[in-house]
Design a protein around this motif. Structure first.
Motif, PDB file in Angstrom:
ATOM      1  N   VAL A 354      20.048  83.482  87.493  1.00  0.00           N
ATOM      2  CA  VAL A 354      20.270  82.799  86.214  1.00  0.00           C
ATOM      3  C   VAL A 354      18.949  82.516  85.502  1.00  0.00           C
ATOM      4  N   ALA A 355      17.893  82.226  86.248  1.00  0.00           N
ATOM      5  CA  ALA A 355      16.620  81.815  85.658  1.00  0.00           C
ATOM      6  C   ALA A 355      15.997  82.878  84.769  1.00  0.00           C
ATOM      7  N   ARG A 356      16.411  84.137  84.945  1.00  0.00           N
ATOM      8  CA  ARG A 356      15.862  85.194  84.090  1.00  0.00           C
ATOM      9  C   ARG A 356      16.128  84.917  82.616  1.00  0.00           C
ATOM     10  N   SER A 357      17.198  84.202  82.329  1.00  0.00           N
ATOM     11  CA  SER A 357      17.571  83.961  80.932  1.00  0.00           C
ATOM     12  C   SER A 357      16.854  82.770  80.311  1.00  0.00           C
ATOM     13  N   TYR A 358      16.195  81.954  81.123  1.00  0.00           N
ATOM     14  CA  TYR A 358      15.624  80.709  80.601  1.00  0.00           C
ATOM     15  C   TYR A 358      14.623  80.936  79.469  1.00  0.00           C
ATOM     16  N   SER A 359      13.803  81.972  79.590  1.00  0.00           N
ATOM     17  CA  SER A 359      12.769  82.211  78.575  1.00  0.00           C
ATOM     18  C   SER A 359      13.281  83.052  77.414  1.00  0.00           C
ATOM     19  N   LEU A 360      14.574  83.378  77.409  1.00  0.00           N
ATOM     20  CA  LEU A 360      15.186  84.121  76.299  1.00  0.00           C
ATOM     21  C   LEU A 360      16.010  83.204  75.410  1.00  0.00           C
ATOM     22  N   ARG A 361      16.842  82.361  76.011  1.00  0.00           N
ATOM     23  CA  ARG A 361      17.739  81.512  75.239  1.00  0.00           C
ATOM     24  C   ARG A 361      16.935  80.463  74.465  1.00  0.00           C
ATOM     25  N   GLY A 362      17.305  80.277  73.205  1.00  0.00           N
ATOM     26  CA  GLY A 362      16.616  79.293  72.381  1.00  0.00           C
ATOM     27  C   GLY A 362      15.297  79.770  71.805  1.00  0.00           C
ATOM     28  N   GLY A 363      14.968  81.048  71.952  1.00  0.00           N
ATOM     29  CA  GLY A 363      13.709  81.585  71.433  1.00  0.00           C
ATOM     30  C   GLY A 363      12.856  82.165  72.540  1.00  0.00           C
ATOM     31  N   THR A 364      12.444  83.416  72.394  1.00  0.00           N
ATOM     32  CA  THR A 364      11.665  84.063  73.442  1.00  0.00           C
ATOM     33  C   THR A 364      10.263  83.467  73.536  1.00  0.00           C
ATOM     34  N   ARG A 365       9.634  83.703  74.676  1.00  0.00           N
ATOM     35  CA  ARG A 365       8.283  83.187  74.909  1.00  0.00           C
ATOM     36  C   ARG A 365       7.306  83.694  73.838  1.00  0.00           C
ATOM     37  N   GLU A 366       7.445  84.955  73.433  1.00  0.00           N
ATOM     38  CA  GLU A 366       6.526  85.520  72.451  1.00  0.00           C
ATOM     39  C   GLU A 366       6.657  84.829  71.093  1.00  0.00           C
ATOM     40  N   ILE A 367       7.903  84.560  70.675  1.00  0.00           N
ATOM     41  CA  ILE A 367       8.121  83.878  69.399  1.00  0.00           C
ATOM     42  C   ILE A 367       7.567  82.460  69.456  1.00  0.00           C
ATOM     43  N   LEU A 368       7.819  81.757  70.553  1.00  0.00           N
ATOM     44  CA  LEU A 368       7.337  80.384  70.681  1.00  0.00           C
ATOM     45  C   LEU A 368       5.818  80.329  70.610  1.00  0.00           C
ATOM     46  N   ARG A 369       5.154  81.250  71.277  1.00  0.00           N
ATOM     47  CA  ARG A 369       3.699  81.238  71.278  1.00  0.00           C
ATOM     48  C   ARG A 369       3.126  81.591  69.910  1.00  0.00           C
TER      49      ARG A 369
END
Length: 379
Positions: A354-369
């Motif tokens: 399940v943890a694979r989805s954590y950095s996708l949902r709500g905005g990807t890591r690249e967008i956040l950075r």
């Protein structure tokens, strides 16, 4: 160059009494929750549980009493979220409505919309989904193509949304749709609007998508000439981008952005206490959780003050996702095949997937950075 500000805050003085009440409630409700249920945490969907939470006044806690709310503080609500997440309670049936759809309706909805939807969210009766991502518009959300065309008495919707968590179980979604063409390719954020969409509308179909663990958590939604009345436009026509990005501050900064894996650590502590070599690693995990908690509490306080801490929220989500994604694998290296209980292993196995989805949902890591970098003047 801008700055990211995190002021130290704490939960209210009466928080221990509220925690004690919550823990007694959760111990009773969670007697039969399996490791798999706990592993899914706030994505787990249980309407009966949400109704019980609603009966105790723990949904819409900060909202006005006129709409069923409790007029309590954001910090009181934070205590409730922490306790729910710590045990992996299946809060998905009320989570989105309480976290962002309800606050959006409260802030920008008509009086008719507030009276129609908010009391039903508070009671745990009404479940909401998020209508943002599309097949070709995920990280570049402003390029979305699902269109709402004006007709007599309302709008007709054509297009698709995807990765919509629990849509096949929910009642409504707030969808971001294009209502007019962008004036030029550099201004594609313009011409977007938000609508309340009944997920049982004629012409709307929902196709569940299997995730890595074999569960139907995500969905693709197809709109085929779906009619939405004028009364379900949220806020101002054409102002959807500003509304949606403000809504994301609620989505990105809550404790679920670093506590999704906490039930595994909680369940494993008794086992790990018997292993002295694990002490340093567990101490570091708890210390990181404490730092993330202070950052998340700071953003909760800013939201309570009516601010829109979108960039601070992006940072909380980014570093929080790193933490909660790494936790299952870190703990696996400390477990012992002969000593660690089977239910802890089962939770670890599910959370690893399940943890694979954590950095996708709500905005990807690249967008956040990218958001963080702009605030710091780095791009």
């Amino acid at each position: 160059m801008g700055a990211l500000r995190f002021e130290l805050r704490d939960t209210p003085p009466d928080a221990p009494a509220l925690r004690a009440e919550l823990r007694a409630f959760l111990a009773e409700q969670g007697r039969n929750w399996s490791p798999t249920v706990r592993a899914y945490s706030w994505m787990g969907f249980d309407r009966d549980f949400s109704r019980e939470v609603g009966k105790r006044g723990w949904i819409g806690m900060t909202w006005p009493r006129a709409y069923g709310g409790g007029e309590r503080t954001a910090m009181d609500r934070y205590v409730v979220l922490e306790e729910m997440l710590a045990v992996g309670a299946p809060v998905g049936a009320h989570w989105i409505g309480d976290r962002q759809s309800g606050p959006l309706i409260l802030r920008l909805g008509t009086e008719e919309q507030r009276r129609e939807f908010l009391p039903r969210i508070v009671s745990g009766e009404l479940a909401f989904a998020i209508g943002l991502s599309e097949p070709d518009s995920g990280s570049d959300l402003a390029s979305l193509r699902t269109r709402a065309t004006k007709v007599e008495g309302g709008w007709r919707i054509e297009g698709r949304k995807v990765w919509t968590t629990n849509a096949h179980r929910c009642d409504f979604m707030i969808a971001l749709l294009r209502t007019s063409p962008a004036p030029d390719p550099r201004a594609k954020h313009q011409g977007l609007s938000q609508f309340l969409v009944d997920l049982r509308s004629s012409g709307l179909s929902i196709r569940p998508i299997l995730d890595l663990a074999g569960e139907e958590g995500f969905n693709e939604i197809t709109f085929d000439n779906v009619f939405v009345p004028d009364s379900l436009l949220v806020g101002k026509e054409g102002n959807g981008w500003e509304q949606a990005t403000a809504e994301l501050a609620f989505e990105r900064a809550g404790p679920e952005r670093y506590l999704s894996s906490l039930p595994l650590l909680t369940a494993a502590l008794d086992d790990l206490r018997a292993e002295p070599a694990a002490a340093e690693t567990v101490g570091r995990l708890l210390a990181r959780a404490g730092t993330l908690r202070q950052m998340s509490l700071s953003v909760a306080g800013m939201l309570q003050e009516g601010k829109t801490p979108a960039r601070e929220a992006a940072l909380v989500k980014d570093v929080g996702n790193d933490y909660e994604q790494a936790l299952p694998e870190t703990l696996r290296t400390l477990f012992d095949a002969a000593r660690t209980p089977a239910e802890v292993w089962e939770m670890q196995r599910m959370m690893t997937m399940v943890a694979r989805s954590y950095s996708l949902r709500g905005g990807t890591r690249e967008i956040l950075r990218g958001i963080i970098a702009r605030q710091l003047g780095l791009r």
